[in-house]
Motif scaffolding. Structure first.
Motif, mmCIF file in Angstrom:
data_model
loop_
_atom_site.group_PDB
_atom_site.id
_atom_site.type_symbol
_atom_site.label_atom_id
_atom_site.label_comp_id
_atom_site.label_asym_id
_atom_site.label_seq_id
_atom_site.Cartn_x
_atom_site.Cartn_y
_atom_site.Cartn_z
ATOM 1 N N ALA B 555 -22.061 0.124 -8.742
ATOM 2 C CA ALA B 555 -20.869 0.943 -8.962
ATOM 3 C C ALA B 555 -20.892 1.519 -10.376
ATOM 4 C CB ALA B 555 -19.612 0.106 -8.764
ATOM 5 N N SER B 556 -20.376 2.699 -10.463
ATOM 6 C CA SER B 556 -20.347 3.347 -11.780
ATOM 7 C C SER B 556 -19.335 4.475 -11.733
ATOM 8 C CB SER B 556 -21.749 3.883 -12.107
ATOM 9 O OG SER B 556 -21.681 4.740 -13.231
ATOM 10 N N GLY B 557 -18.476 4.528 -12.736
ATOM 11 C CA GLY B 557 -17.436 5.556 -12.718
ATOM 12 C C GLY B 557 -16.619 5.425 -11.453
ATOM 13 N N ASP B 558 -16.534 6.496 -10.710
ATOM 14 C CA ASP B 558 -15.806 6.433 -9.439
ATOM 15 C C ASP B 558 -16.740 6.275 -8.250
ATOM 16 O OD1 ASP B 558 -13.213 6.564 -10.408
ATOM 17 O OD2 ASP B 558 -13.271 8.760 -10.586
ATOM 18 N N THR B 559 -18.015 6.042 -8.536
ATOM 19 C CA THR B 559 -18.994 5.901 -7.458
ATOM 20 C C THR B 559 -19.056 4.458 -6.977
ATOM 21 O OG1 THR B 559 -20.287 7.669 -8.428
ATOM 22 C CG2 THR B 559 -21.414 6.252 -6.821
ATOM 23 N N PHE B 560 -19.006 4.330 -5.666
ATOM 24 C CA PHE B 560 -19.040 2.996 -5.064
ATOM 25 C C PHE B 560 -20.474 2.476 -5.011
ATOM 26 C CE2 PHE B 560 -14.880 2.529 -2.573
ATOM 27 C CZ PHE B 560 -14.210 3.470 -3.331
ATOM 28 N N ALA B 561 -20.606 1.169 -5.041
ATOM 29 C CA ALA B 561 -21.922 0.544 -4.985
ATOM 30 C C ALA B 561 -22.530 0.693 -3.598
ATOM 31 C CB ALA B 561 -21.813 -0.930 -5.335
ATOM 32 N N HIS B 562 -23.854 0.622 -3.545
ATOM 33 C CA HIS B 562 -24.550 0.600 -2.265
ATOM 34 C C HIS B 562 -24.260 -0.723 -1.552
ATOM 35 C CE1 HIS B 562 -27.849 0.586 0.676
ATOM 36 N NE2 HIS B 562 -27.875 1.915 0.496
ATOM 37 N N ALA B 563 -24.263 -0.659 -0.233
ATOM 38 C CA ALA B 563 -23.897 -1.839 0.546
ATOM 39 C C ALA B 563 -24.935 -2.950 0.475
ATOM 40 C CB ALA B 563 -23.644 -1.451 2.000
ATOM 41 N N ARG B 564 -26.126 -2.649 -0.054
ATOM 42 C CA ARG B 564 -27.106 -3.747 -0.133
ATOM 43 C C ARG B 564 -26.656 -4.807 -1.139
ATOM 44 N NH1 ARG B 564 -29.941 0.147 -3.030
ATOM 45 N NH2 ARG B 564 -30.854 0.960 -1.108
ATOM 46 N N GLU B 565 -25.697 -4.467 -1.976
ATOM 47 C CA GLU B 565 -25.134 -5.460 -2.901
ATOM 48 C C GLU B 565 -24.472 -6.626 -2.151
ATOM 49 O OE1 GLU B 565 -25.368 -5.170 -6.469
ATOM 50 O OE2 GLU B 565 -26.870 -3.786 -5.642
ATOM 51 N N THR B 566 -24.181 -6.391 -0.889
ATOM 52 C CA THR B 566 -23.582 -7.426 -0.042
ATOM 53 C C THR B 566 -24.310 -8.760 -0.163
ATOM 54 O OG1 THR B 566 -22.886 -5.724 1.519
ATOM 55 C CG2 THR B 566 -23.028 -7.973 2.374
ATOM 56 N N ALA B 567 -25.634 -8.679 -0.270
ATOM 57 C CA ALA B 567 -26.437 -9.897 -0.300
ATOM 58 C C ALA B 567 -26.104 -10.788 -1.493
ATOM 59 C CB ALA B 567 -27.924 -9.541 -0.316
ATOM 60 N N LYS B 568 -25.488 -10.219 -2.504
ATOM 61 C CA LYS B 568 -25.130 -11.023 -3.679
ATOM 62 C C LYS B 568 -23.821 -11.781 -3.475
ATOM 63 C CE LYS B 568 -27.673 -8.076 -6.870
ATOM 64 N NZ LYS B 568 -27.548 -6.835 -7.666
ATOM 65 N N GLY B 569 -23.169 -11.556 -2.356
ATOM 66 C CA GLY B 569 -21.976 -12.339 -2.035
ATOM 67 C C GLY B 569 -20.697 -11.746 -2.567
ATOM 68 N N ALA B 570 -20.731 -11.275 -3.811
ATOM 69 C CA ALA B 570 -19.598 -10.549 -4.383
ATOM 70 C C ALA B 570 -20.191 -9.528 -5.332
ATOM 71 C CB ALA B 570 -18.649 -11.479 -5.130
ATOM 72 N N TYR B 571 -19.572 -8.387 -5.381
ATOM 73 C CA TYR B 571 -20.114 -7.323 -6.238
ATOM 74 C C TYR B 571 -19.007 -6.329 -6.542
ATOM 75 C CZ TYR B 571 -20.251 -4.411 -2.006
ATOM 76 O OH TYR B 571 -19.900 -3.702 -0.896
ATOM 77 N N ILE B 572 -19.263 -5.562 -7.583
ATOM 78 C CA ILE B 572 -18.293 -4.527 -7.949
ATOM 79 C C ILE B 572 -18.467 -3.386 -6.966
ATOM 80 C CG2 ILE B 572 -17.500 -2.984 -9.775
ATOM 81 C CD1 ILE B 572 -18.980 -4.906 -11.763
ATOM 82 N N LEU B 573 -17.486 -3.237 -6.087
ATOM 83 C CA LEU B 573 -17.556 -2.148 -5.115
ATOM 84 C C LEU B 573 -17.292 -0.832 -5.824
ATOM 85 C CD1 LEU B 573 -17.651 -1.049 -2.195
ATOM 86 C CD2 LEU B 573 -15.182 -1.454 -2.087
ATOM 87 N N VAL B 574 -16.230 -0.813 -6.631
ATOM 88 C CA VAL B 574 -15.950 0.368 -7.448
ATOM 89 C C VAL B 574 -15.268 -0.137 -8.716
ATOM 90 C CG1 VAL B 574 -13.835 0.839 -6.116
ATOM 91 C CG2 VAL B 574 -14.809 2.637 -7.562
ATOM 92 N N ASP B 575 -15.744 0.328 -9.834
ATOM 93 C CA ASP B 575 -15.297 -0.233 -11.098
ATOM 94 C C ASP B 575 -14.124 0.575 -11.654
ATOM 95 O OD1 ASP B 575 -15.229 -1.995 -13.161
ATOM 96 O OD2 ASP B 575 -17.205 -1.464 -13.987
ATOM 97 N N ALA B 576 -13.507 0.018 -12.668
ATOM 98 C CA ALA B 576 -12.604 0.827 -13.483
ATOM 99 C C ALA B 576 -13.423 2.034 -13.944
ATOM 100 C CB ALA B 576 -12.125 0.014 -14.673
ATOM 101 N N ALA B 577 -12.797 3.203 -13.885
ATOM 102 C CA ALA B 577 -13.563 4.428 -14.144
ATOM 103 C C ALA B 577 -14.215 4.382 -15.531
ATOM 104 C CB ALA B 577 -12.649 5.646 -14.027
ATOM 105 N N ASN B 578 -13.556 3.709 -16.466
ATOM 106 C CA ASN B 578 -14.106 3.608 -17.826
ATOM 107 C C ASN B 578 -14.992 2.379 -18.010
ATOM 108 O OD1 ASN B 578 -12.270 1.570 -17.731
ATOM 109 N ND2 ASN B 578 -11.146 2.167 -19.592
ATOM 110 N N GLY B 579 -15.183 1.627 -16.899
ATOM 111 C CA GLY B 579 -16.020 0.432 -16.978
ATOM 112 C C GLY B 579 -15.350 -0.742 -17.677
ATOM 113 N N LYS B 580 -14.104 -0.556 -18.085
ATOM 114 C CA LYS B 580 -13.401 -1.638 -18.794
ATOM 115 C C LYS B 580 -12.128 -2.010 -18.053
ATOM 116 C CE LYS B 580 -15.203 -0.283 -23.275
ATOM 117 N NZ LYS B 580 -14.972 0.578 -24.431
ATOM 118 N N PRO B 581 -12.238 -2.888 -17.097
ATOM 119 C CA PRO B 581 -11.080 -3.176 -16.252
ATOM 120 C C PRO B 581 -9.969 -3.909 -16.995
ATOM 121 C CG PRO B 581 -12.896 -4.676 -15.756
ATOM 122 C CD PRO B 581 -13.440 -3.658 -16.707
ATOM 123 N N ASP B 582 -8.752 -3.410 -16.800
ATOM 124 C CA ASP B 582 -7.581 -4.177 -17.240
ATOM 125 C C ASP B 582 -7.290 -5.294 -16.236
ATOM 126 O OD1 ASP B 582 -7.072 -2.263 -19.314
ATOM 127 O OD2 ASP B 582 -6.281 -0.926 -17.749
#
Lengths: 698, 698
Positions: B555-582
């Protein structure tokens, strides 16, 4: 054999029932019309002709009981409740499966008048029906033991409609074996053998000989085949004859295998898997109405003459009830003591003297909580005649036997260890935990006696669907679960509960009770028996644990609280000596002693610890916010939970800076002291955790 | 019929087995000597004479399988493993039921060589044995379908020793009905009918006609009554004859009812409940040794001539194996493709091309994850021939059917919807969830094929003991659980999971997988199939949910992560647009879309939110600490979990200042949109919770 009074109007009522079922599903767009259509004749026969019920009072104790084990076919029952004047009206049928309606997807006990039990999870209805029949015999024994068969106001029948799913589920296999063993002559199950389930023709997965199987259980088995001539004929008289024959067999439960065509007479979808669980669709519904002579353009049609005819059930019920009332009044006059007992039970009250009867265990001794439980049950047995129970073949391990009482089995099954009596108080479920759960639910639903059943805590997994259903129905079934941690020892991981306490607490409305010492056991039982608003499970140790020396009131200084605080669910067992805890231990059952020891050790290091015993979190959450705050002050965030199982329950309570002394993996085969040491369930671990949480506050 | 070669030395070996069992229990002070003593002749007959096994290689695929369903009688097996040279020695027997020993209280798969399955929870062994027999037929179909019956290196027998408890449990009723239906001719169960369980004489709870019941399931039933003459005679030849007859019946499973006296020939405690589960005690043990001609003062006596004799099993096994190897080599030479397949399976590898075969679901569409799962399975079916599965009568609802494949049932049970074939790939369990679980375990234990079974998530409760045992054994059974929240809608609270996700995750070693959209489903299946270290359950929606439009990487900006991240069990599907989540949303399955919507809404208010999808918490916890910290940075304590069920799983993860959007009570019957609104599973609730947790940080 009673002659069946069946007219054209009855036929019309049956067809009306079919069309209403199809209309109701069509309106909401989903549901199960097929069985409701093809079972309409059987259901109407039972509700309008066979059963003794009073539509105006669904609590009448003299009523025949009805259990729709095929809960998905809830319309089978809703339509009859409407036709026969039980309070449902057409608008209720129109509101099928919508928010707040009296006609939810599956029948719900306590929600819709005339529904005796919540069904839907397959097998539970038929299995609990066995419990209804147990209860009717036990209650007869309490109130009217000497009446000749069939003459007591406490005699009645338990009717069940079951389906292919019910017959396939293992829980009914267990319960049916017990029903035959118990010779439950008043239990009559109609098995709708329509040969269709969701995967269509059941031949794909279900080819056993059901009749032979039920004969092997010693049931009385009849087959009524509406397909036998090659043309489908709903021979209601033949079904009625079978029911009358079943009633006449008083020493065996009866199975009537009724061969039907699901969805009959739907022109294109009868006898298909589609009609089991989907709306017919507009065209098919029109076709159905045409076949039955209904206006295909109208919905929810009920001819005045039909409803007038069917609602005669109200007057019929009143007349039957008046008749029954005479025999009841005679019984009451002749048996004033038993009538007093009945009145007390109907009021949901315990007798006087329960607290006085509780054994008091001496502080400083050691006793397992299962042994304490056995002593408490035996002290209460003479005071509370409605208390009965037993075990799934673990009587001696579960300490569930009321000593000196006879066993609830026909006398012919007496062994050299047990004496059987139809009115006995000791239950023997065999190695059938799931049926035990369902039967206990049936007993609780049938009347106001209190029955309990025991097994090891690990095997609560085997009975979980029944436990959940008890919670959903809020019926006061009691489950006794001993050997409640890895401390059961050498039997190893297959027998050692790890996640069971947490996962049972996760079931809404279930009280999970885990007493910390023998005196908590006494008050735990008292509290469980006082409550009637849902099921409880009591978790008990195999191993001996200390009996705390307690004061007479709440905890103060180094004085431990009185065990009657147990009823509050969580309480300060022993406080920080200065009343100002730096850290709070939150523990249950056999691990409370570790908290007590850790408190002492910490005190020697100048750290003030409070020990909170939590026999039942659900009871605690019913207390006032002020009380809860007094036990677990929000300012004290240094918290340690101790329980020999998952920390899961306690994560929220100890919070981000708390610690848990817990076991997060499967157990092992060894003596319990080794296991507690290897798995870190020790005073040292508790002390260490306390120091860690204190450090985390900075 | 094969002539039984049985000498005095064999009798002495049997008596040695009895005394060793009694000695081992006496030494540790607890355990179950009785059955091990009286079953010693039967066990020795199987292990030394009947079964084709290689003591030096317990993984030999040509071996007959042995399942000790009476797991408490583990000594029945341990003593034979010792006598016949499987690696256990006298010191192991002396270490019975102690920490770290190879001889735990119940046999444990993966722990002691020669143990095929962990048993102890009653019924599981016999029920899983049915799965062993399923697997042997399916594997024969994969590798050697055209061999004449009995001629393939893949032909072998599955032997079970079962007891009264196994026969009473419902899970075996379910599985036995299926075994008869499936005509599993290579399944042979010896039922030790000793009429004694913990509550002593089983007559108190178990009087059904077992032979008749098993005939009703279409089993071949024989009775060998060692008590028939009035004098107890252990007629081993008669038992052997019955076993040979059972082997000769190739179209039915066989039940041999063996009537024994528990604890025989213990002088005073034979035929009592006491000898079932307690040490004999010094005097009784001496008495036993005297009766059998052993020195009463010595323990663990094994005459040299006895062990020399019994260990000939090693040479016998080697010879049988050599014989088998010939037929195997012939098969391998004639079937190189199938041999390659076998080699791949034995190596635990998937074929090439799995990822390429995965369907790709278009972002912006809507599809239920159960439908996506059906598509994935059907895409993988042609690539992975070892993949097979079905449902407990919910095929169409669970989307478990491999389209075009035949059903795994004898052809005679074909229906107009399904075509049966002994080597079919589509499983039909009927309405028997518990047996389904146990059978899947048996399949996973037997070989390296991958079988799955479906039902509604709520009915995971019915199969829980089997699921737990899979986890304890770490076998890769796959459970498909659809209709995974209250969003199943109108069927109401009996069918709506609330606590199930949390309580399944509470089972150690079980992977609970809940994909957030169709593409996560694809990678979830891939990951499940790649893993072989334990069971997995996949929870799937009934209702349509959005397919997220995703990028090609993380995930990056408003782009969602690829679904292959599923294998990691948990992943950032879509991040805070600035990468710094409140604030971080932690969500699973159908509720991830709410987090995504809440993130957008918060963004419009200047609050930066990250959405973490958690398809499988167990996989996530296997990742590096650095990865875990990157997904859930410890400094971000403003956290909100969203899951349409209990918050229990998430309490620890969101922490004291976090919030959970959850359902803490039973469901209700209505359409799912109404339920989500009424129960507060909404974007608004997620936004509100985010603001609350942000406020709580101050």
């Amino acid at each position: 054999m009673a002659q069946l009074d069946w007219s054209d109007l009855d036929n019309k009522a049956v067809d009306t029932a079919r069309v209403l079922a199809a209309d109701a599903v069509e309106k909401v767009g989903n549901g199960h019309p097929g069985t409701a259509m093809s079972l309409a004749p059987a259901a109407y026969l039972l509700w309008n002709k066979v059963m003794r019920r009073d539509p105006l009072d669904d609590q009448w104790i003299g009523r025949d009981r009805f259990i729709l084990s095929v809960g998905h076919s809830s319309l089978t029952q809703y339509v009859q409740l409407y036709l026969n004047g039980y309070g449902l009206e057409l608008d209720d049928l129109k509101a099928l499966r919508t928010w707040g309606s009296l006609t939810p997807g599956h029948p719900e006990y306590g929600h819709t008048k005339g529904v005796e039990i919540t069904t839907g999870p397959l097998g539970q209805g038929l299995a609990s029906a066995v419990g209804f029949a147990y209860a009717s015999r036990f209650e007869r024994g309490l109130f009217d033991p000497n009446a000749a068969p069939g003459t007591s106001p406490f005699d009645h029948f338990v009717y069940v409609i079951a389906g292919d799913g019910d017959l396939q589920e293992g829980v009914t296999a267990e319960a049916s074996s017990l029903a035959g063993h118990q010779q439950l002559g008043n239990l009559i199950a109609i098995y709708d053998s329509n040969q269709i389930s969701i995967e269509d023709d059941t031949t794909i997965a279900f080819t056993e000989d059901v009749a032979k199987r039920y004969e092997s259980y010693d049931w009385h088995v009849q087959t009524v085949d509406w397909k036998k001539t090659g043309v489908y004929v709903e021979d209601v008289a033949a079904l009625n004859d079978a029911i009358q024959a079943a009633k006449a067999v008083t020493d065996k439960p009866s199975l009537i295998i009724l061969k039907t065509i699901i969805g009959w007479p739907s022109p294109k979808k009868q006898n298909t898997g589609k009609i089991h669980g989907s709306a017919l669709g507009a065209d098919e519904l029109k076709g159905l109405k045409e076949v039955l002579g209904f206006d295909p353009e109208k919905s929810f049609q009920v001819a005045d003459e039909v409803i007038e005819h069917t609602r005669k059930a109200v007057a019929k019920g009143a007349a039957e009830r008046a008749e029954w009332q005479k025999s009841f009044d005679e019984w009451a006059a002749a048996n004033p003591e038993n009538k007093k007992l009945l009145d007390r039970l109907e009021a949901g009250q315990l007798p006087d003297g329960v607290e006085a009867a509780l054994p008091v265990f001496e502080g400083g001794t050691e006793v397992s909580t299962r042994a304490a439980s056995g002593k408490v049950l035996n002290a209460l047995g003479p005071v509370i005649p409605e208390l009965w129970g037993g075990s799934a073949d673990l009587a001696e391990s579960n300490n569930t036997t009321l000593e000196g009482a006879k066993s609830f089995v026909p006398a012919q099954w007496s062994t050299h260890e047990w004496t059987g009596d139809n009115y006995g108080r000791v239950l023997h479920f065999g190695i059938r935990e799931h049926a035990m759960g369902a039967i206990l639910n049936g007993i609780a639903l049938h009347g106001k006696t209190r029955a309990y059943g025991g097994t090891f805590l690990i095997f609560s997994d085997y009975m979980r669907p029944a436990v959940r259903l008890a919670a959903l129905m809020k019926v006061p079934s009691i489950f006794v679960w001993t050997h409640d941690s890895v401390a059961l020892g050498e039997d190893g991981p297959t027998h050692q509960p790890i996640e069971q306490l947490a996962t049972l607490r996760a079931i809404p409305e279930l009280d999970v009770v885990r007493p910390a010492d023998a005196n908590e056991v006494a008050y735990a039982w008292k509290t469980i028996l006082e409550r009637r608003n849902g099921p409880a499970g009591i978790a008990l140790t195999r191993q001996n644990i200390p009996v705390f020396t307690r004061g007479e009131g709440v905890a103060s200084g180094d004085t431990f609280a009185h065990a009657r605080e147990t009823a509050k669910g969580a309480y300060i067992l022993v406080d920080a000596a200065n009343g100002k805890p730096d850290v709070i231990f939150i523990a249950t059952g056999s691990e409370v002693q570790l908290a007590v020891a850790a408190r002492e050790q910490l005190a020697s290091e100048g750290i003030h610890a409070r020990v909170v015993s939590v026999p039942c979190l659900e009871w605690f959450y019913e207390q006032t916010a002020a009380y809860q705050e007094s036990v677990l002050p929000s300012v004290v965030k240094a918290r340690v939970s101790i329980e020999a199982g998952l920390s899961l329950t306690w994560d929220k309570i100890v919070g981000s800076t708390g610690r848990s002394v817990s076991i997060e993996h499967f157990g092992a085969s060894a003596d319990y002291k080794t296991l507690f040491t290897k798995f870190g369930i020790t005073t040292e671990a508790a002390v260490q955790a306390a120091k860690e949480t204190l450090a985390a506050q900075k």
